[in-house]
Design an enzyme around this catalytic site. Structure first.
Site, short mmCIF file in Angstrom:
data_model
loop_
_atom_site.label_atom_id
_atom_site.label_comp_id
_atom_site.label_asym_id
_atom_site.label_seq_id
_atom_site.Cartn_x
_atom_site.Cartn_y
_atom_site.Cartn_z
N CYS A 88 0.86 -1.18 0.00
CA CYS A 88 0.00 0.00 0.00
C CYS A 88 0.89 1.23 0.00
O CYS A 88 2.12 1.14 0.14
CB CYS A 88 -0.90 0.00 1.24
SG CYS A 88 0.02 0.10 2.80
N CYS A 97 2.76 5.87 8.87
CA CYS A 97 1.81 6.02 7.77
C CYS A 97 0.90 7.23 8.03
O CYS A 97 0.39 7.39 9.15
CB CYS A 97 0.96 4.75 7.65
SG CYS A 97 -0.39 4.89 6.45
N HIS A 140 -0.34 -5.07 19.20
CA HIS A 140 0.11 -4.66 17.87
C HIS A 140 0.85 -3.33 17.99
O HIS A 140 0.42 -2.44 18.73
CB HIS A 140 -1.10 -4.51 16.95
CG HIS A 140 -0.74 -4.35 15.50
ND1 HIS A 140 -0.31 -3.15 14.97
CD2 HIS A 140 -0.72 -5.24 14.48
CE1 HIS A 140 -0.06 -3.31 13.69
NE2 HIS A 140 -0.30 -4.57 13.37
N GLU A 187 1.02 -0.75 16.15
CA GLU A 187 0.22 0.43 15.85
C GLU A 187 -0.68 0.79 17.03
O GLU A 187 -0.86 1.96 17.37
CB GLU A 187 -0.64 0.20 14.61
CG GLU A 187 -1.48 1.43 14.25
CD GLU A 187 -2.46 1.18 13.13
OE1 GLU A 187 -3.53 1.82 13.12
OE2 GLU A 187 -2.17 0.34 12.25
N THR A 217 -5.71 0.92 11.84
CA THR A 217 -5.88 1.09 10.39
C THR A 217 -5.88 -0.23 9.63
O THR A 217 -6.39 -0.30 8.51
CB THR A 217 -4.79 1.99 9.79
OG1 THR A 217 -3.51 1.38 9.96
CG2 THR A 217 -4.79 3.36 10.43
N SER A 244 -0.98 -8.24 10.74
CA SER A 244 -2.40 -8.29 11.07
C SER A 244 -3.26 -8.38 9.81
O SER A 244 -4.18 -9.20 9.72
CB SER A 244 -2.79 -7.04 11.87
OG SER A 244 -4.17 -6.98 12.10
N SER A 252 2.05 -5.37 3.33
CA SER A 252 3.50 -5.23 3.52
C SER A 252 4.29 -6.29 2.76
O SER A 252 5.50 -6.43 2.98
CB SER A 252 3.84 -5.29 5.02
OG SER A 252 3.31 -6.47 5.60
#
Length: 332
Positions: free
Chosen positions: A12, A96, A124, A126, A164, A223, A266
């Site tokens: 992405c 990001c 996680h 994030e 996200t 994830s 990823s």
């Protein structure tokens, strides 16, 4: 054997940006450049950058004072940022932009006096970074059952934000449970959910009706890659998560006429090619790409790196690789 490639799949815009930040930092500052945690969840990407001179560390205390240090795409807490400043590290933020948007939303909700609920997965990177970016207590909710246990009044001012790498589909039921539980609930528009996560999941759901087996290329600690495999399984199709072609079990595809392939956000396209090569070693393969969304999103680089040229040209786009794979099929 027919092989259908999901569209979209793989990198992405946030991942592309993060990798390019490390590449450009190495060109501008020279090796070593230190990266806190894996820049993205993919061992091939990490190893490739390590060979160029990137050094991956778990904590900033492992970084020499004043060294160039990059924060991963998952984001970091305010404490980590402050620690980098205290140690006078040359910090470059590869978080990001969509994750930064979640941080901003959370801070705005907290400033308005709302209880902030984060929908996400415990542990996680994030989630840890987001919880550390928002002042006050952030409540993590992972499923509908946890909503029922929240120790808040029904009329409490509540706001939710989401990890996200969860899609609209992943969060819909939890948000509905929150709406049923609280009378004063606000949250971001569903358009703010990560486009890449949603698009890749929708593509797998569509592909599942056309294939006998689904191979998801991605890391076990990714994830979004794990969720793609789960969606395939939920759709009634045997689905397997693999890092590359070396992990392909021939038994999975022995009786399959059509194999679907996708890749987490990823996972590099080179690993898709590697899996296709592994399938070709089992017999003739015909490759096609399903119709789907073509993503054009691009995120700006940090100003200090924007003018730094890469030592090597950018890799081929997914569309260019698809065309080459189709040519290989036509040529036998």
């Amino acid at each position: 054997m027919q092989v259908i490639l999901a569209q979209p799949r793989g990198f992405c815009a946030g991942v592309v940006r993060a990798i390019e930040i490390v590449d450009r930092a190495l060109v501008k500052h020279g090796a070593p450049v230190y990266v806190r945690h894996e820049i993205v969840h993919n061992k091939h990407v990490v190893e490739g950058l390590r060979q160029k001179g990137a050094r991956f560390v778990e904590e900033l205390e492992e970084v020499p004072g004043g060294a160039v240090t990059i924060f991963s795409a998952h984001g970091v807490s305010r404490e980590v940022v402050a620690d980098a400043q205290r140690r006078e590290l040359h910090a470059i933020d590869a978080t990001c932009p969509l994750v930064i948007k979640v941080h901003t939303q959370g801070r705005q909700y907290a400033a308005a006096g709302r209880h902030v609920i984060l929908i996400g997965h415990a542990g996680h990177p994030e989630v840890e970074g987001t919880m550390g970016q928002i002042p006050g207590k952030v409540i993590l909710v992972q499923n509908e059952a946890e909503v029922a246990t929240l120790d808040l009044p029904v009329d409490a001012p509540v706001a939710y934000i989401t990890q996200t790498t969860l899609s609209v589909d992943d969060t819909r039921n939890i948000i509905a449970a929150l709406a049923a539980r609280f009378t004063n609930l606000v949250g971001p528009n569903t358009r703010d959910i990560c486009y890449a996560t949603q698009n890749r999941q929708s593509a797998v759901r569509e592909m599942s009706s056309r294939v006998d087996v689904i191979l998801v290329i991605g890391a076990t600690n990714s994830s979004n890659s794990n969720r793609l495999r789960e969606i395939g399984t939920e759709s009634g199709v045997p689905s397997y998560l693999i890092v590359d072609g070396s992990e392909l079990d021939p038994a999975w595809v022995r009786d399959a006429d059509v194999v679907g392939i996708t890749a987490g956000a990823s996972a590099p396209e080179a690993m898709v090619e590697d899996v296709i090569a592994a399938l070709r070693r089992l017999g003739p393969v015909e490759v096609s790409t399903m119709e789907g969304i073509v993503e054009h999103a691009e995120f700006r680089l940090p100003a200090e790196l924007a003018g730094t040229a890469l030592a090597q040209p950018a890799s081929k786009t997914t569309e260019q690789r698809d065309a080459r794979l189709a040519d290989q099929t036509a040529a036998g």
